[in-house]
Design a protein around this motif. Sequence first.
Motif, short mmCIF file in Angstrom:
data_model
loop_
_atom_site.label_atom_id
_atom_site.label_comp_id
_atom_site.label_asym_id
_atom_site.label_seq_id
_atom_site.Cartn_x
_atom_site.Cartn_y
_atom_site.Cartn_z
N SER A 257 0.82 -1.21 0.00
CA SER A 257 0.00 0.00 0.00
C SER A 257 0.85 1.26 0.00
N SER A 258 2.14 1.12 0.31
CA SER A 258 3.03 2.28 0.36
C SER A 258 3.29 2.87 -1.03
N LEU A 259 2.99 2.12 -2.08
CA LEU A 259 3.27 2.59 -3.43
C LEU A 259 2.10 3.34 -4.06
N GLN A 260 1.06 3.57 -3.29
CA GLN A 260 -0.13 4.22 -3.84
C GLN A 260 0.19 5.54 -4.53
N LYS A 261 0.90 6.43 -3.84
CA LYS A 261 1.20 7.74 -4.40
C LYS A 261 2.02 7.62 -5.68
N ALA A 262 2.99 6.73 -5.67
CA ALA A 262 3.84 6.55 -6.84
C ALA A 262 3.04 6.06 -8.04
N PHE A 263 2.12 5.12 -7.81
CA PHE A 263 1.31 4.60 -8.90
C PHE A 263 0.33 5.64 -9.43
N GLU A 264 -0.26 6.39 -8.53
CA GLU A 264 -1.20 7.44 -8.96
C GLU A 264 -0.48 8.50 -9.79
N ALA A 265 0.71 8.87 -9.35
CA ALA A 265 1.49 9.86 -10.09
C ALA A 265 1.94 9.29 -11.43
N ALA A 267 0.52 6.94 -13.25
CA ALA A 267 -0.59 6.78 -14.18
C ALA A 267 -1.03 8.11 -14.76
N GLY A 268 -0.84 9.18 -13.99
CA GLY A 268 -1.18 10.52 -14.48
C GLY A 268 -2.62 10.63 -14.91
N GLU A 269 -2.83 11.13 -16.12
CA GLU A 269 -4.17 11.31 -16.68
C GLU A 269 -4.64 10.07 -17.44
N ALA A 270 -3.77 9.07 -17.59
CA ALA A 270 -4.11 7.90 -18.40
C ALA A 270 -5.25 7.09 -17.80
N PHE A 271 -5.19 6.85 -16.49
CA PHE A 271 -6.26 6.15 -15.78
C PHE A 271 -6.13 6.42 -14.30
N ALA A 272 -7.17 6.13 -13.55
CA ALA A 272 -7.19 6.36 -12.10
C ALA A 272 -7.08 5.03 -11.37
N PRO A 273 -5.90 4.69 -10.82
CA PRO A 273 -5.76 3.43 -10.10
C PRO A 273 -6.73 3.34 -8.92
N VAL A 274 -7.23 2.13 -8.67
CA VAL A 274 -8.14 1.89 -7.56
C VAL A 274 -7.51 0.87 -6.62
N VAL A 275 -7.55 1.13 -5.34
CA VAL A 275 -7.04 0.19 -4.34
C VAL A 275 -8.18 -0.67 -3.82
N LYS A 276 -7.94 -1.98 -3.81
CA LYS A 276 -8.89 -2.94 -3.25
C LYS A 276 -8.20 -3.75 -2.17
N PRO A 277 -8.91 -4.11 -1.10
CA PRO A 277 -8.28 -4.89 -0.03
C PRO A 277 -7.95 -6.31 -0.48
N LEU A 278 -7.01 -6.91 0.21
CA LEU A 278 -6.63 -8.29 -0.08
C LEU A 278 -7.79 -9.22 0.27
N PRO A 279 -8.12 -10.18 -0.60
CA PRO A 279 -9.20 -11.12 -0.27
C PRO A 279 -8.91 -11.91 1.00
N ILE A 280 -9.96 -12.24 1.71
CA ILE A 280 -9.87 -13.09 2.91
C ILE A 280 -10.22 -14.51 2.50
N ALA A 281 -9.32 -15.46 2.79
CA ALA A 281 -9.49 -16.82 2.28
C ALA A 281 -9.84 -17.83 3.36
N THR A 282 -10.20 -17.36 4.55
CA THR A 282 -10.62 -18.28 5.61
C THR A 282 -11.91 -17.79 6.23
N ASP A 283 -12.73 -18.74 6.70
CA ASP A 283 -13.99 -18.36 7.36
C ASP A 283 -13.75 -17.82 8.77
N ASP A 284 -12.60 -18.17 9.35
CA ASP A 284 -12.28 -17.73 10.71
C ASP A 284 -11.49 -16.43 10.62
N THR A 285 -12.19 -15.31 10.57
CA THR A 285 -11.51 -14.02 10.40
C THR A 285 -10.65 -13.65 11.61
#
Length: 416
Positions: A257-265, A267-285
């Motif tokens: 998640s630390s690379l968010q600013k770098a990726f947004e910069a 990508a510039g005007e080409a597209f808007a990156p979206v952050v999504k959380p990591l999937p949870i793969a167990t029923d026992d959260t």
Amino acid sequence: MKPVLYAAALACVATVAHAQETEIRVHYAIPTIWAETQQKLADAFMEQHPDIKVVIDGPAESYADGVQRLLRESVAGTTPDVAYVGLNRWRILEDRGLTQPLDEYLGDQAEALGYTPALLSLGQYEGKQHALGTSASTLVMYVNPDLVEKAGGSMDTFPTTFDGVIELAAKINQLDDKTDGVWIGRHDWRFQSLLGSHGGRPMNENESDITFDNEAGFAAAGLYQRFATEAGMKSYGQNEARQAFPAGTLGIMFESSSLQKAFEAGAGEAFAPVVKPLPIATDDTSRVYFPTGGSGIVMLTKDADKQAAAWEYIKYVTGPEGQKIIVENTGYAPANAKVIEDESYLGEFYAANPNSRIAHTQVATYAGPWYAYPGAEGVAVTDLIAASLVEITEGEDAKATIEDLAETLRLQLGMK
């Protein structure tokens, strides 16, 4: 005579002030993320502390390289006064007796200063505070919404399971020869993140045994092979991937998640990156944990005067003002409770940066220790983990490879 005497007096005062100035050297790593921020922190600190001069050493390329450099400098007697190190690396310095405990400086004011027990745990060992967190990150998904739409998907119904992500990534991968669907690094921290998503842990609590050779570990490692065989993941390296995503040729990237600013910069005007959380793969959260990447800061100087100055610097960069600078300039989540609780620091920032809120919420919900393998071979075994992940990505059986890896690590670390 009066002007002459006045000028002489000023010169005398200036000389005394200069003589009282304390200089501290600061080490850091990963200039692609930290270079500009380190200078901003130093400038802001020195503005408030004109009697302390901060000299920033030339950066190391990675936290691993940084620790090796610090070990060499300790032998040569040229160790800096303060160092930013990976949250899974400071134990190496502690093991060599290089870190200076911070307990006497914290006293009973830790929580009042914004250091919660959870945050303090990132730098504690055997009842002593050897480091304080300076930045926090977890593994997230960076998504190119334009490629998702072209592949027939939607950000409104973006998948929340690994199966769904792999299915969508495969469709993105099939768009054309220049577009890749998904990428994740073959790296210990990323593997620990996938392991934690499945409810697993790399070691037991007293660090006496490896525990990732189980169903959680097999499934986590198996994702590398599935990404390659089912979604066409390419074998290029980290630097290429970090260029491909902002360039718009990679649909989904599992990255810090630390690379968010770098990726947004990037990508510039080409597209808007979206952050999504990591999937949870167990029923026992309750078993889910995402290893907290990022850095902690340690005091290395043994000089009493420099220690006092070093503590003032450490207190500033880990306090709300320093943390505000770090969050706004890197994408890392803060490592101080005050900066989160008090809207005056980051309220407007989060309103304008929803991607950051998603990433930082994941830290707050699932952050856990980035397990550092103990002993002198602790760094070396992470290379063995990376090599095994490469083998699995290229087709080796995940279960057999992970079982062999666990046995190798037990021997390498003296657990058997």
